[in-house]
Scaffold this active site. Structure first.
Site, mmCIF file in Angstrom:
data_model
loop_
_atom_site.group_PDB
_atom_site.id
_atom_site.type_symbol
_atom_site.label_atom_id
_atom_site.label_comp_id
_atom_site.label_asym_id
_atom_site.label_seq_id
_atom_site.Cartn_x
_atom_site.Cartn_y
_atom_site.Cartn_z
ATOM 1 N NE ARG A 91 -4.026 -1.627 -0.192
ATOM 2 C CZ ARG A 91 -3.914 -2.600 -1.091
ATOM 3 N NH1 ARG A 91 -2.810 -2.717 -1.792
ATOM 4 N NH2 ARG A 91 -4.872 -3.461 -1.299
ATOM 5 C CB ILE A 92 0.641 4.475 -1.761
ATOM 6 C CG1 ILE A 92 1.023 3.811 -3.085
ATOM 7 C CG2 ILE A 92 1.259 5.862 -1.645
ATOM 8 C CD1 ILE A 92 0.397 4.457 -4.306
ATOM 9 C CG LEU A 93 3.477 3.773 3.968
ATOM 10 C CD1 LEU A 93 4.940 3.765 4.395
ATOM 11 C CD2 LEU A 93 2.581 3.254 5.084
ATOM 12 C CG ASN A 107 9.683 0.149 -0.792
ATOM 13 O OD1 ASN A 107 9.110 -0.810 -0.260
ATOM 14 N ND2 ASN A 107 9.569 0.389 -2.098
ATOM 15 C CG HIS A 109 10.669 -1.351 -6.677
ATOM 16 N ND1 HIS A 109 9.289 -1.448 -6.556
ATOM 17 C CD2 HIS A 109 10.931 -1.396 -8.007
ATOM 18 C CE1 HIS A 109 8.752 -1.530 -7.769
ATOM 19 N NE2 HIS A 109 9.731 -1.507 -8.669
ATOM 20 C CB THR A 145 7.944 9.989 -4.137
ATOM 21 O OG1 THR A 145 8.235 9.399 -2.864
ATOM 22 C CG2 THR A 145 8.517 11.393 -4.191
ATOM 23 C CG ASP A 147 8.011 2.016 -6.309
ATOM 24 O OD1 ASP A 147 8.122 1.762 -5.099
ATOM 25 O OD2 ASP A 147 7.314 1.321 -7.081
HETATM 26 C C1 GRF Z 1 9.737 -8.188 -2.878
HETATM 27 O O1 GRF Z 1 10.080 -8.580 -4.184
HETATM 28 C C2 GRF Z 1 9.866 -6.701 -2.711
HETATM 29 O O2 GRF Z 1 10.875 -6.153 -3.494
HETATM 30 C C3 GRF Z 1 8.524 -6.210 -3.202
HETATM 31 O O3 GRF Z 1 7.602 -7.178 -2.733
HETATM 32 C C4 GRF Z 1 8.259 -8.432 -2.610
HETATM 33 C C5 GRF Z 1 8.000 -8.918 -1.209
HETATM 34 O O4 GRF Z 1 8.433 -10.239 -1.011
HETATM 35 N N1 GRF Z 1 8.265 -4.887 -2.724
HETATM 36 P P1 GRF Z 1 8.431 -10.861 0.436
HETATM 37 O O5 GRF Z 1 7.030 -10.698 1.013
HETATM 38 O O6 GRF Z 1 9.454 -10.152 1.256
HETATM 39 O O7 GRF Z 1 8.777 -12.315 0.246
#
Ligand code: GRF
Length: 213
Positions: A91-93, A107, A109, A145, A147
């Protein structure tokens, strides 16, 4: 010991890597809270590790996302959390949440941002994109923002002939599990830059609920 609060929504493999890193694996921190927006397997990992605060903040219970985020932020502050980690939180905070923890939210990504940002299908998209590599980015979560906060660490993952989404995802996740704890330890040691445009936040602000909460 730096107090970590982890936000999750899914499988929890990054949470598992963070917990392992805190247990003598290179992170001088303690996971004191694991919060989710729904029931998910990550919560079971938190339970197995005996994390003291484990809670689901459902939208139905709180009415809307802003109220949910206010309740989450208050819980994290009551738990004295210094650093918030979005580990597969989908979710977007709200900006209010982000401003309360300005410079204290990281975060992970699964792409080399800015490529394939703002999507939940970054690994599949990178594979379909036909490039030679994708990767992992650790960045601050900043107001207004998605990501797109200040990047603090990146690692490339090659895309090889014959890769499927599953085989590529496996290598991307393995990279996440190394890079995220490294970035967390760098934050703890004060080796990360502050997010762009952020006023320095006194350390003692962490853990203090706002008036009236
Ligand atoms: C990861 O690939 C992370 O980069 C993305 O969501 C996925 C979460 O995986 N935001 P997990 O729940 O930590 O296994």
């Amino acid at each position: 010991m730096t107090r970590l609060g982890v936000l999750v929504s899914g499988r929890g493999s990054n949470l598992g890597a963070i917990l392992a890193a805190c247990g003598g694996g290179g992170v001088d921190g303690e996971v004191v809270a694991v919060l989710a927006n729904r029931e998910c397997p990550a919560l079971e990992i938190a339970r197995q590790h005996g994390v003291s605060l484990i809670r689901v903040f459902g939208l139905a219970e709180h009415g809307d996302a802003a109220a949910r985020d206010r309740a989450m932020a208050a819980a994290l502050q009551r738990a004295g959390v210094d650093l918030v980690l979005c580990a597969g939180y989908d979710r977007i905070l709200s900006d209010d949440f982000v401003r309360r923890f300005d410079g204290r939210i990281l975060n992970v990504h699964p792409s080399l941002l800015p490529a394939y940002g703002g999507t939940m299908t970054a690994i599949a998209d990178a594979l379909a994109g036909g490039g030679a590599e994708t990767g992992v980015t650790i960045h601050y979560v900043e107001p207004d923002t998605v990501d797109a906060g200040t990047i603090v660490a990146q690692a490339a993952v090659p895309i090889v002939p014959g890769d499927t989404v599953e085989s590529l995802a496996e290598r991307v996740h393995a990279t996440e599990h190394r890079l995220f704890p490294e970035a967390i330890q760098a934050w703890i040691e004060g080796r990360l830059p502050q997010p762009a445009g952020m006023a320095p936040v006194p350390r003692e602000r962490a853990g203090k609920p706002e008036d009236g909460e």
